[in-house]
Every structure is written in C-alpha cells, then in structure tokens.
Design a protein around this motif. Structure first.
Motif, PDB file in Angstrom:
ATOM      1  N   LEU A 279       0.833  -1.204   0.000  1.00 25.30           N
ATOM      2  CA  LEU A 279       0.000   0.000   0.000  1.00 25.30           C
ATOM      3  C   LEU A 279       0.868   1.255   0.000  1.00 25.30           C
ATOM      4  O   LEU A 279       0.618   2.209  -0.751  1.00 25.30           O
ATOM      5  CB  LEU A 279      -0.928  -0.004   1.215  1.00 25.30           C
ATOM      6  CG  LEU A 279      -1.920   1.142   1.315  1.00 25.30           C
ATOM      7  CD1 LEU A 279      -2.859   1.120   0.121  1.00 25.30           C
ATOM      8  CD2 LEU A 279      -2.701   1.059   2.596  1.00 25.30           C
ATOM      9  N   THR A 280       1.924   1.250   0.792  1.00 25.18           N
ATOM     10  CA  THR A 280       2.853   2.379   0.803  1.00 25.18           C
ATOM     11  C   THR A 280       3.570   2.516  -0.533  1.00 25.18           C
ATOM     12  O   THR A 280       3.744   3.619  -1.056  1.00 25.18           O
ATOM     13  CB  THR A 280       3.875   2.202   1.935  1.00 25.18           C
ATOM     14  OG1 THR A 280       3.166   2.030   3.162  1.00 25.18           O
ATOM     15  CG2 THR A 280       4.797   3.393   2.038  1.00 25.18           C
ATOM     16  N   ALA A 281       3.982   1.393  -1.115  1.00 27.46           N
ATOM     17  CA  ALA A 281       4.686   1.420  -2.403  1.00 27.46           C
ATOM     18  C   ALA A 281       3.785   1.925  -3.520  1.00 27.46           C
ATOM     19  O   ALA A 281       4.254   2.593  -4.450  1.00 27.46           O
ATOM     20  CB  ALA A 281       5.216   0.036  -2.735  1.00 27.46           C
ATOM     21  N   ILE A 282       2.505   1.621  -3.466  1.00 27.72           N
ATOM     22  CA  ILE A 282       1.570   2.109  -4.485  1.00 27.72           C
ATOM     23  C   ILE A 282       1.477   3.631  -4.428  1.00 27.72           C
ATOM     24  O   ILE A 282       1.506   4.306  -5.459  1.00 27.72           O
ATOM     25  CB  ILE A 282       0.185   1.454  -4.311  1.00 27.72           C
ATOM     26  CG1 ILE A 282       0.249  -0.022  -4.721  1.00 27.72           C
ATOM     27  CG2 ILE A 282      -0.877   2.176  -5.125  1.00 27.72           C
ATOM     28  CD1 ILE A 282      -0.993  -0.801  -4.375  1.00 27.72           C
ATOM     29  N   VAL A 283       1.384   4.175  -3.231  1.00 30.71           N
ATOM     30  CA  VAL A 283       1.285   5.632  -3.089  1.00 30.71           C
ATOM     31  C   VAL A 283       2.567   6.317  -3.563  1.00 30.71           C
ATOM     32  O   VAL A 283       2.537   7.305  -4.306  1.00 30.71           O
ATOM     33  CB  VAL A 283       0.976   5.996  -1.610  1.00 30.71           C
ATOM     34  CG1 VAL A 283       1.063   7.489  -1.387  1.00 30.71           C
ATOM     35  CG2 VAL A 283      -0.392   5.477  -1.225  1.00 30.71           C
ATOM     36  N   ILE A 284       3.719   5.777  -3.168  1.00 35.33           N
ATOM     37  CA  ILE A 284       4.992   6.355  -3.601  1.00 35.33           C
ATOM     38  C   ILE A 284       5.167   6.207  -5.107  1.00 35.33           C
ATOM     39  O   ILE A 284       5.638   7.119  -5.791  1.00 35.33           O
ATOM     40  CB  ILE A 284       6.157   5.714  -2.830  1.00 35.33           C
ATOM     41  CG1 ILE A 284       6.071   6.115  -1.362  1.00 35.33           C
ATOM     42  CG2 ILE A 284       7.499   6.105  -3.419  1.00 35.33           C
ATOM     43  CD1 ILE A 284       7.022   5.363  -0.468  1.00 35.33           C
TER      44      ILE A 284
END
Length: 134
Positions: A78-83
C-alpha cells in the motif's frame, strides 16, 4: 492461485522489459511503472493469498488461531503504491516538459542536443582541457 499470480508477474515483467528497451522515453516510463507493479504483486503474494480468517489475535493469545494472511506485506505494498503514483506523476511531468523543450521523445534524438566539443574522445585531451579551464 499463487501459480496464476506468478504467471501474471512474469508477463508483467516481460512486458515491462520490452517497453523499457524502446527508444521512446514515454514507453520507458510505462515499462518502469509495469515493473514496479510486478514487484508490488510479488511482495503482496509473499504474505499468502488466503480466504481464511483476518489476521486478528484474540485477547490473551500470542498468535492467530487459524491460518491468516500476513498484514506486513499488505501494508508495504500500500505504501509502495502511493509512492509509485507520486513518482509516476513527477516523471510524467518531466517527460511532458522534455517534449515541449526538445520536440521529441526519442532518446537518440535527444542526444543531438549535447555539445560535441565538450567531450573529447581522447582521455589525455580531456585532462588537458580540464587543466586549461582552471
């Protein structure tokens, strides 16, 4: 189910490599996004694909009672998708400005804007030119 996801990751990586080998900068950008999505999917699958119970621990216990999916890879993805979305928006803006300034997205044609006289082919001449500038 994991086999189907593994095949899909392989197809995504193959398509990404194909796009990244193109001379068009926009295709390279789309290949970069595809390969990041393949990496996200790989990390997501490492937490197990299960339709079992959610990873909640009852009060007084130290571990879930039944098989549960790992929540850490899900949070990382989820964090990687936002970044990744922020990176894509920034890179797309850079590609757009590059097209406005140079009029092309072909990487070979972009090299024509580099000055030829600043890069001598003989390394000894480069050192002499560097010493002369000092």
């Amino acid at each position: 189910m994991e086999l189907l996801v593994a095949i899909m990751v392989g197809v995504l990586v193959a398509a990404a490599v194909h796009l990244m080998l193109a001379r068009n900068v926009l295709r390279f950008l789309f290949g970069l996004i595809l390969i990041s999505n393949a990496a996200n999917l790989t990390i997501f699958v490492s937490g197990r694909l299960t339709s079992e119970s959610p990873p909640l621990i009852p009060e007084g216990d130290y571990a879930p009672l039944a098989d549960a999916a790992n929540a850490l890879p899900q949070a990382l993805v989820l964090t990687a998708i936002v970044i990744g979305f922020g990176l894509f928006a920034f890179a797309l803006t850079l590609v757009y400005r590059t097209y406005q300034n140079l009029g092309t997205l072909n990487s070979d044609e972009m090299r024509l804007a580099e000055p030829v006289e600043d890069t001598p082919s003989d390394p000894s001449k480069a050192y002499i030119a560097y010493e002369a500038d000092k």
